[in-house]
Motif scaffolding. Structure first.
Motif, PDB file in Angstrom:
ATOM      1  N   LYS A  48      23.473  25.040  19.510  1.00 50.11           N
ATOM      2  CA  LYS A  48      22.453  24.120  20.022  1.00 50.11           C
ATOM      3  C   LYS A  48      21.720  24.715  21.213  1.00 50.11           C
ATOM      4  CE  LYS A  48      22.814  19.657  20.716  1.00 50.11           C
ATOM      5  NZ  LYS A  48      21.743  19.059  19.887  1.00 50.11           N
ATOM      6  N   VAL A  49      22.469  25.350  22.105  1.00 52.65           N
ATOM      7  CA  VAL A  49      21.838  25.954  23.282  1.00 52.65           C
ATOM      8  C   VAL A  49      20.914  27.096  22.858  1.00 52.65           C
ATOM      9  CG1 VAL A  49      22.247  27.148  25.461  1.00 52.65           C
ATOM     10  CG2 VAL A  49      23.755  25.280  24.775  1.00 52.65           C
ATOM     11  N   LEU A  50      21.394  27.947  21.948  1.00 53.32           N
ATOM     12  CA  LEU A  50      20.545  29.029  21.448  1.00 53.32           C
ATOM     13  C   LEU A  50      19.252  28.482  20.853  1.00 53.32           C
ATOM     14  CD1 LEU A  50      23.025  31.468  19.636  1.00 53.32           C
ATOM     15  CD2 LEU A  50      21.799  31.887  21.760  1.00 53.32           C
ATOM     16  N   GLN A  51      19.370  27.432  20.045  1.00 50.57           N
ATOM     17  CA  GLN A  51      18.193  26.870  19.388  1.00 50.57           C
ATOM     18  C   GLN A  51      17.225  26.267  20.398  1.00 50.57           C
ATOM     19  OE1 GLN A  51      20.300  24.286  16.662  1.00 50.57           O
ATOM     20  NE2 GLN A  51      20.164  25.764  14.979  1.00 50.57           N
ATOM     21  N   GLU A  54      15.411  29.177  21.881  1.00 50.53           N
ATOM     22  CA  GLU A  54      14.450  29.673  20.889  1.00 50.53           C
ATOM     23  C   GLU A  54      13.221  28.778  20.812  1.00 50.53           C
ATOM     24  OE1 GLU A  54      16.412  30.152  17.156  1.00 50.53           O
ATOM     25  OE2 GLU A  54      17.798  31.687  17.888  1.00 50.53           O
ATOM     26  N   LEU A  55      13.413  27.461  20.944  1.00 46.92           N
ATOM     27  CA  LEU A  55      12.287  26.529  20.900  1.00 46.92           C
ATOM     28  C   LEU A  55      11.295  26.816  22.020  1.00 46.92           C
ATOM     29  CD1 LEU A  55      10.907  23.996  19.764  1.00 46.92           C
ATOM     30  CD2 LEU A  55      12.352  22.634  21.289  1.00 46.92           C
ATOM     31  N   VAL A  56      11.802  27.012  23.238  1.00 46.57           N
ATOM     32  CA  VAL A  56      10.928  27.316  24.375  1.00 46.57           C
ATOM     33  C   VAL A  56      10.206  28.646  24.143  1.00 46.57           C
ATOM     34  CG1 VAL A  56      10.886  27.881  26.845  1.00 46.57           C
ATOM     35  CG2 VAL A  56      12.300  25.981  26.017  1.00 46.57           C
ATOM     36  N   GLY A 458      16.056  38.929  25.167  1.00 44.85           N
ATOM     37  CA  GLY A 458      17.406  38.741  24.632  1.00 44.85           C
ATOM     38  C   GLY A 458      17.791  37.269  24.706  1.00 44.85           C
ATOM     39  N   ILE A 459      17.827  36.592  23.555  1.00 47.72           N
ATOM     40  CA  ILE A 459      18.088  35.153  23.532  1.00 47.72           C
ATOM     41  C   ILE A 459      19.499  34.850  24.049  1.00 47.72           C
ATOM     42  CG2 ILE A 459      18.204  33.096  22.083  1.00 47.72           C
ATOM     43  CD1 ILE A 459      15.388  34.202  22.319  1.00 47.72           C
ATOM     44  N   ASN A 460      20.502  35.574  23.553  1.00 50.81           N
ATOM     45  CA  ASN A 460      21.877  35.343  24.008  1.00 50.81           C
ATOM     46  C   ASN A 460      22.006  35.579  25.502  1.00 50.81           C
ATOM     47  OD1 ASN A 460      21.564  37.029  21.457  1.00 50.81           O
ATOM     48  ND2 ASN A 460      23.449  35.920  20.977  1.00 50.81           N
ATOM     49  N   ARG A 461      21.327  36.602  25.993  1.00 55.11           N
ATOM     50  CA  ARG A 461      21.413  36.935  27.419  1.00 55.11           C
ATOM     51  C   ARG A 461      20.795  35.855  28.293  1.00 55.11           C
ATOM     52  NH1 ARG A 461      20.322  43.289  28.636  1.00 55.11           N
ATOM     53  NH2 ARG A 461      22.164  44.137  27.602  1.00 55.11           N
ATOM     54  N   ALA A 482      15.905  21.805  29.612  1.00 48.54           N
ATOM     55  CA  ALA A 482      15.402  22.423  28.386  1.00 48.54           C
ATOM     56  C   ALA A 482      16.470  23.259  27.693  1.00 48.54           C
ATOM     57  CB  ALA A 482      14.185  23.294  28.707  1.00 48.54           C
ATOM     58  N   MET A 483      17.488  23.692  28.431  1.00 47.81           N
ATOM     59  CA  MET A 483      18.530  24.547  27.872  1.00 47.81           C
ATOM     60  C   MET A 483      19.837  23.795  27.633  1.00 47.81           C
ATOM     61  SD  MET A 483      20.023  28.157  29.403  1.00 47.81           S
ATOM     62  CE  MET A 483      18.411  28.894  29.593  1.00 47.81           C
TER      63      MET A 483
END
Length: 595
Positions: A48-51, A54-56, A458-461, A482-483
């Motif tokens: 959920k946090v990754l998504q 990614e949305l932002v 880097g999304i994970n980072r 947002a996160m």
């Protein structure tokens, strides 16, 4: 979402192999689980946090005019050979042969693939400028994965690529992407800095990194005096001492068998000496794109000599040779040396760049250009005799603590800080379009190579960096709503009591119907366990429904990271929460720092 229906396996104990704060908290909060070294499974909350991140990122990329694509993860090796990066990245890539005997790569990045697509589809300057981006998993065979998802073997990246007919257009898009990155990091509440950086294996000219300074960082950044500009250790120039090379002296060295030991660490351990008493010799090709491995010539190569405890700065050597790339083992073996055992003595006809620190030493160990063999007793005067007429002394290494820099106000200390890289933007120019012949016809009908830019995040980072920024061992403090994985954490302290259960269910339904994301802790466990998990997960708005407050017709609301608990009438709670969630400011109101 009810806690009892969600996969959220929190951990009380700190995992032994967790190396930094974000790694510990992502494991303990049930966001990730380790599969193998450098590879992680994302559980529902972690995903959920990754998504949300990614949305932002998608919103700002679309706002900047970029178009989303999805490129293959499996790349034919021939494309990487066209640009010379098959050899440049080498062991860092995950590569394999398919059943037909063809070499392939699991994509660590996509410059070659996007350039191949563009050269097939774009043929006129009228079709430019164009910016394409994707969000996809990348693969790199890291030698030492560490710090959880900060340095892993597979990771999610947003990579964008822009294509232009002229430099003015490239500059406009580069600045537009820089502004988009600032908006992304500000919306996510990250306290970031912008630093000048080395393009590295990506190539090109202009390059800037977006970083978060953190003890968990793996990248060393250097500030030139207090308040000066910040650059990477590769780029930081140090003041040379202008040591005069010694007189050439006799070459009297001792051959030493070092069976199976080729790395600096292995050889220094074998010889019972310090890495600082060794000379590291790295062979480079002057122009990797135009170099022919089938006909290696000494004039096409050069060797960089640094102390064994130092690292070669490829940024500095590319200022001398812009097309430079590390030579392959085959080229090294074919030029009169032996891969893993290269040294300056007995290496015929090849230019040597000598880092000045070597001239301060007395006797060194170095490779003998023969497998399983090193030389001892190598003095600076012996080097001068061996390399007469084909050496340059200068600054060819990464900056290290203790180095100083000369400024208009005199010499200042270089100050070092560790940082996590969030994103990197590059002006690639013709680095890929020229060797891959990605051309368009200009206004006069003449064929010209396309100018390119590249922009990665880097999304994970971003997730790990956000956790590192303000969290504690007690739990995550998300810097922006947002996160955060949910908008609200609804904690029912005693589900056994009918009024607590009924009021919690009514409020949960009302908030969900309003479009808010709610995690309702409806477990039959103690209030202490629930509060500890709530602190650990760090959802920014917490509602506590307990029997004592309900008797007074109230519920408790706590907005993090504020410490105060606010009591609100039961009938007003939903409206108050909706008002709080309508605020768009980052939770921590982090002040953005840019340089």
């Amino acid at each position: 979402m009810k806690f009892t229906e969600y996969l959220l396996p929190t951990l009380k104990e700190i995992p032994q192999d967790a190396e930094c704060l974000s790694h510990r908290l992502m494991l303990r909060s049930g966001m990730i689980r380790k599969l193998a070294s450098g590879t992680y499974s994302y559980l529902p909350m972690g995903l959920k946090v990754l998504q949300k991140v990614e949305l932002v990122v998608r919103e700002e990329m679309n706002r900047a005019g970029a178009l989303e694509v999805l490129l293959p993860a499996i790349h034919p090796a021939d494309l990487w050979r066209e640009t010379g990066r098959w050899d440049i990245l080498g062991a860092d890539m995950v590569h394999f042969k398919d059943r037909h005997g063809r070499w392939n790569v699991l994509g660590p990045t996509h410059e070659e693939i996007i350039t191949d697509l563009i050269r097939r589809e774009i043929n006129s300057y009228r079709q430019l400028p164009l910016t394409l981006y994707q969000i996809q998993t990348k693969f790199r065979d890291e030698m030492r994965p560490r710090s959880g998802v900060i340095r892993s073997r597979e990771f999610i990246m947003k990579d964008a690529y822009s294509f232009h007919a002229d430099a003015e257009s490239l500059n406009r898009t580069y600045e537009g992407m820089k502004a988009a990155y600032c908006r992304i990091f500000e919306r996510l509440g990250l306290d970031y800095s912008i630093v000048e950086a080395d393009p590295g294996a990506m190539g090109g000219s202009g390059s800037q990194e977006f970083v978060v300074f953190s003890p968990a960082g793996e990248d060393w950044m250097v500030q030139c005096g207090s308040g000066g500009p910040v650059v990477s250790v590769e780029m930081a120039s140090r003041s040379l001492k202008n040591i005069q090379p010694p007189e050439a002296g006799p070459v009297q060295v001792k051959r030493i068998p070092t069976p199976g030991a080729s790395s600096i660490e292995a050889v220094s351990a074998f010889l019972k000496t310090e890495p600082s008493r060794m000379i590291k010799a790295i062979v480079y090709v002057k122009d990797a794109v135009r170099f022919s491995e089938s006909k290696p010539n000494p004039s096409d190569l050069f060797v960089v000599l640094v102390r064994g405890d130092h690292e070669v700065s490829e940024y500095k050597i590319r200022r001398l040779y812009p097309g430079a790339a590390m030579a392959t083992p085959e080229v090294i073996d074919g030029c009169g040396s032996a891969f893993g055992f290269t040294g300056p003595i007995g290496l015929p006809g090849i230019e040597c760049l000598i880092d000045e620190d070597i001239l301060e030493g007395n006797e060194f160990y170095t490779g003998a250009n023969e497998r399983d063999t090193h030389l001892g007793g190598v003095t600076p005067s012996a080097l001068m005799a061996e390399l007469a007429g084909r050496h340059k002394v200068g600054d060819y290494r990464h900056a290290v603590p203790g180095d100083r820099m000369r400024t208009s106000d005199g010499e200042v200390d270089l100050e070092f800080r560790t940082a996590i890289e969030l994103g990197h933007i590059f002006k690639l120019n013709l680095r890929y379009s020229e060797p891959m012949k990605a051309h368009v016809l200009d206004e006069s009908g003449k064929e010209r190579p396309i100018l390119m830019g590249c922009y990665g995040i880097g999304i994970n980072r971003l997730v790990a960096s956000a956790i590192e920024q303000a969290s504690t061992d007690k739990g995550i403090v998300w810097p922006s709503r947002a996160m955060a994985p949910f908008d609200i954490h609804l904690v029912s302290t005693s589900m056994a009591q009918e009024d607590v259960r009924a009021e919690s269910e009514r409020l949960h339904k009302a908030l969900v119907n309003h479009g808010l994301e709610v995690l309702w802790d409806d477990r039959d466990v103690t209030a202490g366990i629930k509060f500890n998990d709530a602190d650990l997960i760090g959802i920014p708005i917490r509602i506590i429904v307990g029997p004592k407050a309900l008797k007074a017709g109230e519920m408790e609301i706590k907005v993090y990271p504020e410490a105060e608990v606010k009591r609100v009438r039961v009938e007003a709670v939903a409206g108050e929460i909706i008002r709080l969630c309508s605020a768009e400011a980052p939770i921590g109101s982090a002040e953005t720092k840019t340089r």
